[in-house]
Structures are given as structure tokens and as C-alpha cells.
Design an enzyme around this catalytic site. Sequence first.
Site, PDB file in Angstrom:
ATOM      1  N   CYS A  21       2.708   7.920   9.796  1.00 11.68           N
ATOM      2  CA  CYS A  21       4.056   8.324  10.224  1.00 11.68           C
ATOM      3  C   CYS A  21       4.416   7.922  11.645  1.00 11.68           C
ATOM      4  O   CYS A  21       5.369   7.172  11.843  1.00 11.68           O
ATOM      5  CB  CYS A  21       4.213   9.830  10.051  1.00 11.68           C
ATOM      6  SG  CYS A  21       4.182  10.321   8.318  1.00 11.68           S
TER       7      CYS A  21
ATOM      8  N   LYS B 117       5.117   4.051  12.584  1.00 15.40           N
ATOM      9  CA  LYS B 117       6.306   3.446  11.964  1.00 15.40           C
ATOM     10  C   LYS B 117       7.577   4.194  12.345  1.00 15.40           C
ATOM     11  O   LYS B 117       8.628   3.579  12.522  1.00 15.40           O
ATOM     12  CB  LYS B 117       6.130   3.353  10.440  1.00 15.40           C
ATOM     13  CG  LYS B 117       6.388   4.643   9.692  1.00 15.40           C
ATOM     14  CD  LYS B 117       6.413   4.410   8.187  1.00 15.40           C
ATOM     15  CE  LYS B 117       6.474   5.719   7.406  1.00 15.40           C
ATOM     16  NZ  LYS B 117       7.667   6.528   7.590  1.00 15.40           N
TER      17      LYS B 117
ATOM     18  N   GLY C  82      -6.636  10.281  24.221  1.00 15.06           N
ATOM     19  CA  GLY C  82      -7.588   9.737  23.252  1.00 15.06           C
ATOM     20  C   GLY C  82      -7.369   8.267  23.007  1.00 15.06           C
ATOM     21  O   GLY C  82      -7.150   7.490  23.951  1.00 15.06           O
TER      22      GLY C  82
ATOM     23  N   LEU D 145       5.474  18.278   6.865  1.00 22.60           N
ATOM     24  CA  LEU D 145       4.080  18.681   6.673  1.00 22.60           C
ATOM     25  C   LEU D 145       3.135  17.752   7.421  1.00 22.60           C
ATOM     26  O   LEU D 145       3.444  16.588   7.661  1.00 22.60           O
ATOM     27  CB  LEU D 145       3.712  18.733   5.182  1.00 22.60           C
ATOM     28  CG  LEU D 145       3.736  17.466   4.331  1.00 22.60           C
ATOM     29  CD1 LEU D 145       2.545  16.561   4.575  1.00 22.60           C
ATOM     30  CD2 LEU D 145       3.764  17.849   2.872  1.00 22.60           C
TER      31      LEU D 145
ATOM     32  N   PHE E  78      -0.649  18.640  21.143  1.00 22.63           N
ATOM     33  CA  PHE E  78      -0.281  17.232  21.317  1.00 22.63           C
ATOM     34  C   PHE E  78      -0.399  16.785  22.765  1.00 22.63           C
ATOM     35  O   PHE E  78       0.341  15.928  23.227  1.00 22.63           O
ATOM     36  CB  PHE E  78       1.123  16.950  20.750  1.00 22.63           C
ATOM     37  CG  PHE E  78       1.084  16.837  19.258  1.00 22.63           C
ATOM     38  CD1 PHE E  78       0.983  15.603  18.650  1.00 22.63           C
ATOM     39  CD2 PHE E  78       1.059  17.967  18.463  1.00 22.63           C
ATOM     40  CE1 PHE E  78       0.886  15.491  17.278  1.00 22.63           C
ATOM     41  CE2 PHE E  78       0.956  17.880  17.093  1.00 22.63           C
ATOM     42  CZ  PHE E  78       0.874  16.641  16.492  1.00 22.63           C
TER      43      PHE E  78
ATOM     44  N   LYS F 102      -7.045  11.052  11.731  1.00 20.36           N
ATOM     45  CA  LYS F 102      -7.261  12.354  12.363  1.00 20.36           C
ATOM     46  C   LYS F 102      -8.177  13.149  11.435  1.00 20.36           C
ATOM     47  O   LYS F 102      -8.406  12.732  10.287  1.00 20.36           O
ATOM     48  CB  LYS F 102      -5.927  13.068  12.589  1.00 20.36           C
ATOM     49  CG  LYS F 102      -5.186  13.430  11.316  1.00 20.36           C
ATOM     50  CD  LYS F 102      -3.994  14.301  11.634  1.00 20.36           C
ATOM     51  CE  LYS F 102      -3.385  14.843  10.361  1.00 20.36           C
ATOM     52  NZ  LYS F 102      -2.304  15.747  10.579  1.00 20.36           N
TER      53      LYS F 102
ATOM     54  N   THR G   5      10.915   9.770   4.882  1.00 25.02           N
ATOM     55  CA  THR G   5      11.516   9.648   6.213  1.00 25.02           C
ATOM     56  C   THR G   5      12.396   8.399   6.219  1.00 25.02           C
ATOM     57  O   THR G   5      11.901   7.284   6.048  1.00 25.02           O
ATOM     58  CB  THR G   5      10.393   9.535   7.272  1.00 25.02           C
ATOM     59  OG1 THR G   5       9.560  10.687   7.140  1.00 25.02           O
ATOM     60  CG2 THR G   5      10.967   9.471   8.672  1.00 25.02           C
TER      61      THR G   5
ATOM     62  N   GLY H 222      -2.114   7.374  15.527  1.00 24.00           N
ATOM     63  CA  GLY H 222      -2.136   6.463  14.379  1.00 24.00           C
ATOM     64  C   GLY H 222      -1.506   7.181  13.211  1.00 24.00           C
ATOM     65  O   GLY H 222      -0.651   8.054  13.397  1.00 24.00           O
TER      66      GLY H 222
HETATM   67  P1  NAD Z   1       2.151   7.565  -0.045  1.00 22.22           P
HETATM   68  O1  NAD Z   1       1.984   6.112   0.143  1.00 22.22           O
HETATM   69  O2  NAD Z   1       0.965   8.461   0.081  1.00 22.22           O
HETATM   70  O3  NAD Z   1       2.797   7.871  -1.471  1.00 22.22           O
HETATM   71  C1  NAD Z   1       3.864   7.180  -2.000  1.00 22.22           C
HETATM   72  C2  NAD Z   1       3.696   7.093  -3.516  1.00 22.22           C
HETATM   73  O4  NAD Z   1       4.871   6.493  -4.072  1.00 22.22           O
HETATM   74  C3  NAD Z   1       2.517   6.211  -3.950  1.00 22.22           C
HETATM   75  O5  NAD Z   1       1.700   6.949  -4.846  1.00 22.22           O
HETATM   76  C4  NAD Z   1       3.184   5.024  -4.653  1.00 22.22           C
HETATM   77  O6  NAD Z   1       2.413   4.521  -5.725  1.00 22.22           O
HETATM   78  C5  NAD Z   1       4.478   5.632  -5.125  1.00 22.22           C
HETATM   79  N1  NAD Z   1       5.550   4.678  -5.360  1.00 22.22           N
HETATM   80  C6  NAD Z   1       5.898   3.590  -4.626  1.00 22.22           C
HETATM   81  N2  NAD Z   1       6.975   2.990  -5.158  1.00 22.22           N
HETATM   82  C7  NAD Z   1       7.333   3.709  -6.268  1.00 22.22           C
HETATM   83  C8  NAD Z   1       8.361   3.604  -7.220  1.00 22.22           C
HETATM   84  N3  NAD Z   1       9.254   2.621  -7.151  1.00 22.22           N
HETATM   85  N4  NAD Z   1       8.409   4.512  -8.208  1.00 22.22           N
HETATM   86  C9  NAD Z   1       7.492   5.512  -8.286  1.00 22.22           C
HETATM   87  N5  NAD Z   1       6.500   5.668  -7.385  1.00 22.22           N
HETATM   88  C10 NAD Z   1       6.422   4.782  -6.398  1.00 22.22           C
HETATM   89  O7  NAD Z   1       3.276   8.008   0.995  1.00 22.22           O
HETATM   90  P2  NAD Z   1       3.429   9.423   1.730  1.00 22.22           P
HETATM   91  O8  NAD Z   1       2.458   9.509   2.856  1.00 22.22           O
HETATM   92  O9  NAD Z   1       3.449  10.496   0.710  1.00 22.22           O
HETATM   93  O10 NAD Z   1       4.876   9.261   2.378  1.00 22.22           O
HETATM   94  C11 NAD Z   1       6.052   9.272   1.604  1.00 22.22           C
HETATM   95  C12 NAD Z   1       7.239   9.430   2.544  1.00 22.22           C
HETATM   96  O11 NAD Z   1       7.153  10.694   3.221  1.00 22.22           O
HETATM   97  C13 NAD Z   1       7.309   8.380   3.651  1.00 22.22           C
HETATM   98  O12 NAD Z   1       8.661   8.106   3.937  1.00 22.22           O
HETATM   99  C14 NAD Z   1       6.689   9.085   4.846  1.00 22.22           C
HETATM  100  O13 NAD Z   1       7.156   8.580   6.072  1.00 22.22           O
HETATM  101  C15 NAD Z   1       7.167  10.508   4.636  1.00 22.22           C
HETATM  102  N6  NAD Z   1       6.303  11.542   5.227  1.00 22.22           N
HETATM  103  C16 NAD Z   1       4.951  11.435   5.158  1.00 22.22           C
HETATM  104  C17 NAD Z   1       4.149  12.443   5.703  1.00 22.22           C
HETATM  105  C18 NAD Z   1       2.652  12.332   5.643  1.00 22.22           C
HETATM  106  O14 NAD Z   1       2.003  13.092   6.376  1.00 22.22           O
HETATM  107  N7  NAD Z   1       2.083  11.472   4.841  1.00 22.22           N
HETATM  108  C19 NAD Z   1       4.753  13.563   6.316  1.00 22.22           C
HETATM  109  C20 NAD Z   1       6.137  13.639   6.335  1.00 22.22           C
HETATM  110  C21 NAD Z   1       6.907  12.625   5.796  1.00 22.22           C
END
Ligand code: NAD
Length: 431
Positions: free
Chosen positions: A260, A263, A253, A150, A249, A321, A121, A257
Site C-alpha cells: 500500500c 504505491k 528503519g 485494515l 509510526f 512487516k 484504494t 514497504g
Molecule cells: P490482493 O492482490 O491480495 O488481492 C486481489 C485479488 O483480486 C487477487 O486474489 C486477484 O486474483 C483478484 N483479482 C484480480 N483481478 C480480478 C478480476 N478481474 N476479477 C476477480 N478477481 C480478480 O490485493 P489486496 O492487498 O487485497 O488489495 C486490494 C485493494 O485494497 C488494493 O486497491 C489495495 O490498495 C487496497 N488495500 C489493501 C490493504 C492491504 O493491507 N492489503 C489495505 C487497505 C486497502
Amino acid sequence: MKIAVIGTGYVGLVTGVCLAETGNQVVCVDKDPHKLAQLRQGQIPIYEPGLEPIFRRVTSQGRLIFSENLEEAAARSELIFLALPTPEQEDGSADLSRVLAVTEILARLKDRRRLIITKSTVPVGTAARMKKLLEAEGSPAIVVSNPEFLREGFAIEDFMKPTRIVVGTSHPEAREIMARLYQPFVRQGNPIYFMSEESAELAKYAANAFLAMKISFMNELARLAEKCGANIDDVRLSMGADDRIGKRFLFAGLGYGGSCFPKDVKALAHTARSYGLTLALTEATLQVNDSQLEFFKNKIRQRFDGEIQGKTFAVWGLAFKPDTDDVREAPALKLIRWMLREGARIQAFDPEAFGNAWKEIPELPKINDMYAALEGADALVICTEWTQFRTPDFEKIAAALTRKIIFDGRNLYPPDQMRQLGFEYFSVGRL
Ligand code: NAD
């Protein structure tokens, strides 16, 4: 297609697994050697329902492998997904350092045209910044903005059968490749929306901020409901029956948190400010969320006449959650930290997230049974609506607690029933 996914966290691992499931050859890259070692041994570092069987299939059939070598993985791939963290910075903006640093490395690969597809994101204008970095190096790569929608806990279902796929690209060739890649996921007819990179980037923040706003709206109404003697659940049901509003939604509660919403709402407000605009609803969403936990803390404070020092609290639920082990920005952890600071003792239970919570708060005693957490506690505090908490054995609860007090941050039980059972029961927006 040959695909590299950079960042193997909640989004990257699910993306890699699901793309491998449809026949692609995928390499998931991460900089964390411990995580890679686990994955190579067949251990899945996150809890995500439905992930394991597909993970086993695609790894055993060799369609998904893992690597720490970004350059090598990218060089053998046609499509490179970025699923890197974009955490909040002190001023509320998204930290793009990882996305931009990886783009700089990818810019050095010039042997063929690749797609660099951003799943992280990222604020409006990031694709343009990435393009500039690539152009400066003379890279032929094309940047595509492909925000991920997702939900943790439903990630496999959401990836395999997405409500929609958003692809931001001004490049016809990229559009055609993305349509081909996602074709197996939209066979039921769900749409792939093609748009500009800027629109795709903004669409992700718009969706998250809107959902967060619904939650904050209900939390604010819950406070009014308590004052005027209304029941927020009845209000919610009546609102949700109107399909212009929708049922989801709308639950009052402890406030939202997770990794996503907090931030992303802040980053959207920050982006607007950088354009000289104030998004009043977005700013208010943040303020209400920040004060919601205070509102709940006050219930606890007041019940114990401001004196929670020396009290023992059982906490059910640590994940932000249900159905995930993710504790990032979890209200439970904020509440526990506050109670510990005030001198209370905590006995916490979560079916999946205890390990992650314990890494954050190592003073938590290890408890692996929801009723064991209650032993000798002055009150039970419910922070996450895991299914197993919905119809508990109230006799066991009453017997284990020293006082029959429940603070329910998720409105799991009917207040009348709780009173009949002899509990002092505090929930949100219901008397
Ligand atoms: P996460 O922290 O679970 O995973 C990120 C991974 O990237 C970690 O394993 C970390 O070790 C790795 N990483 C960090 N720097 C790196 C680098 N330089 N090279 C290689 N690997 C590296 O994060 P996430 O929850 O998967 O979220 C990732 C992105 O997707 C964010 O921008 C988030 O906002 C977005 N997003 C998350 C969700 C969610 O539900 N978690 C949903 C939609 C979008």
C-alpha cells in the site's frame, strides 16, 4: 444482506469472512482458479492472525462461498464490494483497469438497483468515472466509495472493530444501507463518517501518505542522529510522549514497504500533478524512502570495504512487516536482490513469508529455523521485527556466525548490550 466481494485477496477475503460472521450471505469471487480451489478445500491462502476460526465457522455454516463467476455472483447480490488490485503503473498512477473492467461487466446487470462499493484504494475521481460507465449502459447501480483501512497482521481486529468507517456517497438510500451493514461493527461507538465520494477517495490516500511521511521523517532524522551522536530511539520516545504527535509510526528503519504505502504515496503525488499541483511533502516522503535502503546498504558495503562478493549473509525477516506473509515491496527482498547481484550468498529465514519470498527469489535455500540461517554466515541482517527475533539466544548467534556482525534494520537490541556481548552492531540512527 446478500453480498458479493470481487477479488479475494488480503482485503477481499477478510471483508467476506467478517461480513459473513455478522450474518450476511457472502460470495467471494476471484479470477484465480488455484486460489478458489484452495479456499473451497478449506485452505487459507494468506497468513492473517485470527482469520482461520472465523473462516471455518462461516464456511461450514454456508454463509461464505466462493465463485469464479462474477456475473452470477453479482446477479444474486444486493451489495457488490470491489476488493481488486490497483497496482502502481510506470508513471506512478494507480492502475484502474481491473476496477473499470469489472464495473463495465456489472453495468450490464439492470434487473434491480445494487450498490457497487469500492474497497480498493482508488484515486479521486474514480467513483465519478464508474458512475459514467454505469450510466452509459443504463444501469441503476449506485457507486459507493468505502476505502479500507485494515492493517495486514491486524486485519480481523481492524475490520471487526474499525477505528472509523468512511463511506463516500451522495445517495441517501446507499447511506442508509451502509449504516445498517456496518452497525454490528461500530457498537462500541466508533464513527461512520459519511462524506462525498471524492472526500472518501482522498481520505484514504491522505491517511497512508501521512503515515508514510512520519516514517520518512524519522528515517531522515536517524541519519542526522548518527552524524551528531544522538540516539533516534531516545528522540522517538520523547516525541511520542506528546499526544499531538503520537507514539506510532515513529520507528526509524529500512523504509516503508508493503502493498500500500509505496504505491499510494506515488499515486497521490501523481493525482496532484494531474491537477497542476506539486505536493512537496509527499514527493519528499518518496525520495527519503527511496534513499533509506541505500543508506542501510552503505553500512554493509563500508563494513566489508565495498567487497560483499563471496560473503554469506543470514537474513532474518522477509515479510514487509511482522505478522504477515506479504512480501510485496518488502525492503528485505530489495536488499537480498542487491546482495545477490553483488555476488553474496543469502541464507534467509521468515516465520511465515518464506514461501512468498521464494516465489520471487527462487535461489533462496529453504531454511526453516532462525538459527540454521546463521550457520557459517559472515553477518546477520535483520529486516523484519518478528517477535521471535526480539530476545534471541545471543550465544547461539555468536557461535553460528563466522564473524560476530549484526546489521539491524529494525533497531531491536540496545547497542550497549550488543557491544558488551562482543558484537559489531550496526543499527539505524543509533551509535
Ligand atoms: P490482493 O492482490 O491480495 O488481492 C486481489 C485479488 O483480486 C487477487 O486474489 C486477484 O486474483 C483478484 N483479482 C484480480 N483481478 C480480478 C478480476 N478481474 N476479477 C476477480 N478477481 C480478480 O490485493 P489486496 O492487498 O487485497 O488489495 C486490494 C485493494 O485494497 C488494493 O486497491 C489495495 O490498495 C487496497 N488495500 C489493501 C490493504 C492491504 O493491507 N492489503 C489495505 C487497505 C486497502
